[in-house]
Design a protein around this motif. Structure first.
Motif, mmCIF file in Angstrom:
data_model
loop_
_atom_site.group_PDB
_atom_site.id
_atom_site.type_symbol
_atom_site.label_atom_id
_atom_site.label_comp_id
_atom_site.label_asym_id
_atom_site.label_seq_id
_atom_site.Cartn_x
_atom_site.Cartn_y
_atom_site.Cartn_z
ATOM 1 N N ARG A 160 -9.257 -8.301 -15.415
ATOM 2 C CA ARG A 160 -7.901 -7.806 -15.550
ATOM 3 C C ARG A 160 -7.080 -8.398 -14.413
ATOM 4 N NH1 ARG A 160 -9.214 -6.985 -19.987
ATOM 5 N NH2 ARG A 160 -9.560 -4.979 -21.011
ATOM 6 N N LYS A 161 -5.818 -8.586 -14.637
ATOM 7 C CA LYS A 161 -4.950 -9.224 -13.654
ATOM 8 C C LYS A 161 -4.022 -8.178 -13.067
ATOM 9 C CE LYS A 161 -2.744 -13.729 -13.207
ATOM 10 N NZ LYS A 161 -2.211 -14.882 -13.973
ATOM 11 N N LEU A 162 -4.087 -8.005 -11.755
ATOM 12 C CA LEU A 162 -3.254 -7.037 -11.046
ATOM 13 C C LEU A 162 -2.088 -7.763 -10.396
ATOM 14 C CD1 LEU A 162 -2.803 -4.131 -9.989
ATOM 15 C CD2 LEU A 162 -4.193 -4.767 -8.001
ATOM 16 N N HIS A 163 -0.868 -7.376 -10.743
ATOM 17 C CA HIS A 163 0.345 -7.947 -10.177
ATOM 18 C C HIS A 163 0.951 -6.919 -9.226
ATOM 19 C CE1 HIS A 163 0.353 -11.015 -13.458
ATOM 20 N NE2 HIS A 163 -0.187 -10.013 -14.136
ATOM 21 N N LEU A 164 1.220 -7.340 -7.994
ATOM 22 C CA LEU A 164 1.767 -6.446 -6.981
ATOM 23 C C LEU A 164 3.035 -7.049 -6.390
ATOM 24 C CD1 LEU A 164 -1.370 -5.239 -4.949
ATOM 25 C CD2 LEU A 164 -0.173 -4.064 -6.790
ATOM 26 N N GLY A 165 3.984 -6.168 -6.089
ATOM 27 C CA GLY A 165 5.191 -6.557 -5.384
ATOM 28 C C GLY A 165 5.274 -5.793 -4.072
ATOM 29 N N LEU A 166 5.185 -6.485 -2.956
ATOM 30 C CA LEU A 166 5.167 -5.876 -1.626
ATOM 31 C C LEU A 166 6.539 -5.963 -0.986
ATOM 32 C CD1 LEU A 166 3.491 -4.681 0.776
ATOM 33 C CD2 LEU A 166 3.174 -7.061 1.528
ATOM 34 N N ASP A 167 6.997 -4.841 -0.424
ATOM 35 C CA ASP A 167 8.250 -4.824 0.329
ATOM 36 C C ASP A 167 7.932 -5.163 1.777
ATOM 37 O OD1 ASP A 167 10.727 -4.480 1.350
ATOM 38 O OD2 ASP A 167 10.834 -2.313 1.040
ATOM 39 N N LEU A 168 8.454 -6.282 2.260
ATOM 40 C CA LEU A 168 8.175 -6.718 3.623
ATOM 41 C C LEU A 168 8.797 -5.798 4.664
ATOM 42 C CD1 LEU A 168 8.697 -10.587 3.275
ATOM 43 C CD2 LEU A 168 6.538 -9.324 3.312
ATOM 44 N N VAL A 169 9.822 -5.045 4.306
ATOM 45 C CA VAL A 169 10.499 -4.186 5.270
ATOM 46 C C VAL A 169 9.659 -2.961 5.587
ATOM 47 C CG1 VAL A 169 12.580 -2.854 5.742
ATOM 48 C CG2 VAL A 169 12.738 -5.012 4.477
ATOM 49 N N THR A 170 9.155 -2.295 4.567
ATOM 50 C CA THR A 170 8.399 -1.052 4.756
ATOM 51 C C THR A 170 6.893 -1.255 4.715
ATOM 52 O OG1 THR A 170 8.421 -0.544 2.386
ATOM 53 C CG2 THR A 170 10.278 0.236 3.708
ATOM 54 N N GLY A 171 6.418 -2.365 4.170
ATOM 55 C CA GLY A 171 4.990 -2.571 4.021
ATOM 56 C C GLY A 171 4.385 -1.830 2.858
ATOM 57 N N GLU A 172 5.197 -1.227 1.992
ATOM 58 C CA GLU A 172 4.704 -0.481 0.845
ATOM 59 C C GLU A 172 4.781 -1.328 -0.421
ATOM 60 O OE1 GLU A 172 6.753 3.186 0.486
ATOM 61 O OE2 GLU A 172 6.154 3.928 2.455
ATOM 62 N N ILE A 173 3.988 -0.953 -1.398
ATOM 63 C CA ILE A 173 3.992 -1.629 -2.689
ATOM 64 C C ILE A 173 5.170 -1.090 -3.498
ATOM 65 C CG2 ILE A 173 2.706 -2.099 -4.793
ATOM 66 C CD1 ILE A 173 0.142 -1.678 -3.202
ATOM 67 N N ALA A 174 6.122 -1.940 -3.785
ATOM 68 C CA ALA A 174 7.321 -1.512 -4.500
ATOM 69 C C ALA A 174 7.125 -1.498 -6.003
ATOM 70 C CB ALA A 174 8.492 -2.422 -4.147
ATOM 71 N N CYS A 175 6.196 -2.288 -6.535
ATOM 72 C CA CYS A 175 5.954 -2.329 -7.971
ATOM 73 C C CYS A 175 4.553 -2.873 -8.208
ATOM 74 C CB CYS A 175 7.002 -3.180 -8.686
ATOM 75 S SG CYS A 175 7.199 -4.842 -7.992
ATOM 76 N N SER A 176 3.964 -2.470 -9.325
ATOM 77 C CA SER A 176 2.623 -2.925 -9.682
ATOM 78 C C SER A 176 2.476 -2.898 -11.191
ATOM 79 C CB SER A 176 1.550 -2.054 -9.021
ATOM 80 O OG SER A 176 1.594 -0.729 -9.528
ATOM 81 N N GLU A 177 1.635 -3.783 -11.702
ATOM 82 C CA GLU A 177 1.396 -3.855 -13.141
ATOM 83 C C GLU A 177 0.021 -4.473 -13.366
ATOM 84 O OE1 GLU A 177 2.135 -3.193 -17.118
ATOM 85 O OE2 GLU A 177 3.341 -2.573 -15.382
ATOM 86 N N LEU A 178 -0.724 -3.919 -14.319
ATOM 87 C CA LEU A 178 -2.033 -4.433 -14.699
ATOM 88 C C LEU A 178 -1.938 -5.034 -16.086
ATOM 89 C CD1 LEU A 178 -5.045 -4.498 -13.648
ATOM 90 C CD2 LEU A 178 -5.433 -2.579 -15.204
#
Length: 325
Positions: A160-178
């Protein structure tokens, strides 16, 4: 750039050294990540049972919050559903609560298509500097060891392919999709960006996202002021209007031809993309490189809960660095 690009002269480079400026706070946050002090607030206890519905059909016993709580504890402590059922039951017993615990079949059935009450979104109200990347996660299967031992016919590995979007300002994952492994990165990008309800002022991604569809989508969602940093391939050529009206892609190609790809990476800030790769490594270290669920809807729920867990750990505190040499 690939690691082998500078492998022959890597000994000439002096490696940068960093110092953590908030060691006391960061050390306490690491300790709190392993704290097993667990309790249920009165609000959660009141919302544990599902509300009685007024339409025909069977009445649900457990709310979505109770299912999410059990699945989250199972992922944090890396337990299958049966062990998760026993673990949550023992916690409820220790707390002296009069609550029913979902059995493993209920957790599996309700986990498919479960809508989480929380959203994986950066906790800041300011603009987002987004880094997008993807990685592969193994799913349930016989594995390579069984094929090599019994000389069975090799078959296509399932991922399965995990797509992640990281916010460089806060270090948190802003979006994710499998997604399935045959879905390309640009194809999954619209689903990722739909999860963001803030302004993205900077977008960094690898060369897989190079092309007009990605740039047009970003401009459409976040305006013409969004800063897009995507490296063109080595074989990229300038457009027909590059002389009089160069596009952003033409400007990147010209900058690489003039100063080299390494210099462009430093000047454009593309090196920040490594933080997205670090986030992928963190996922596989904390959550695991393999999905436990067997059906695709349950796997998507498992990925969303994994995103929520990593964001909760980040909220406890993260390290702040400064260059010392």
């Amino acid at each position: 750039m690939p690691h082998k690009f500078n492998d022959g002269r890597r000994h000439k480079f002096e490696k940068k050294r960093y110092r953590i400026t908030n060691w006391a706070d960061y050390n306490e946050s690491l300790r709190r990540r392993g704290d097993v002090t667990i309790w249920l607030s009165p609000e959660v206890e009141a919302a544990w049972r599902a509300e009685r519905r007024k339409t025909r059909g069977g009445q649900p016993v457990y709310s979505d919050l109770s299912i999410v709580t059990c699945l989250t504890l199972g992922i944090v402590y890396n337990q299958p559903l049966r062990q998760t059922e026993g673990f949550v039951g023992s916690l409820v017993k220790l707390m002296g609560l009069d609550l029913l615990v979902p059995d493993y079949s209920t957790l599996s059935r309700r986990g498919a298509g479960l809508i989480l009450p929380m959203k994986a979104r950066a906790s800041t109200d300011g603009p987002i500097h987004l880094v997008v990347d993807s990685t592969g996660l193994k799913i349930f299967g016989e594995g390579e060891w069984l094929e090599n031992k019994h000389k069975t016919k090799a078959k296509r590995k399932s991922w399965r392919k995990l797509h992640l979007g990281l916010d460089l300002v806060t270090g948190e994952i802003a979006c994710s999709e499998l997604t399935t492994d045959d879905v390309g990165d640009p194809t999954a990008l619209p689903e990722l960006l739909d999860q963001i309800d803030g302004d993205v002022t900077r977008f960094i991604a690898d060369g897989a996202y190079d092309g007009d569809p990605t740039s047009d989508l970003l401009v459409k969602l976040f305006g013409v002021d969004v800063e897009i940093t995507i490296p063109p391939p080595k074989t990229a050529v300038l457009s027909a209007e590059a002389v009089g009206n160069p596009t952003l892609r033409d400007q990147r190609i010209a900058a690489i031809r003039t100063g080299g790809r390494m210099a462009w990476q430093v000047s454009s800030g593309y090196n920040q993309r490594s933080r997205g790769e670090t986030q992928m490594g963190r996922w596989k270290m904390v959550i695991g490189p393999k999905l436990k669920a067997r059906s695709f809807p349950n796997q998507k729920t498992e990925a969303r809960i994994g995103t929520y867990i990593l964001n909760k750990m980040t909220e406890l505190g993260r390290a702040k660095f400064e260059v010392v040499a």
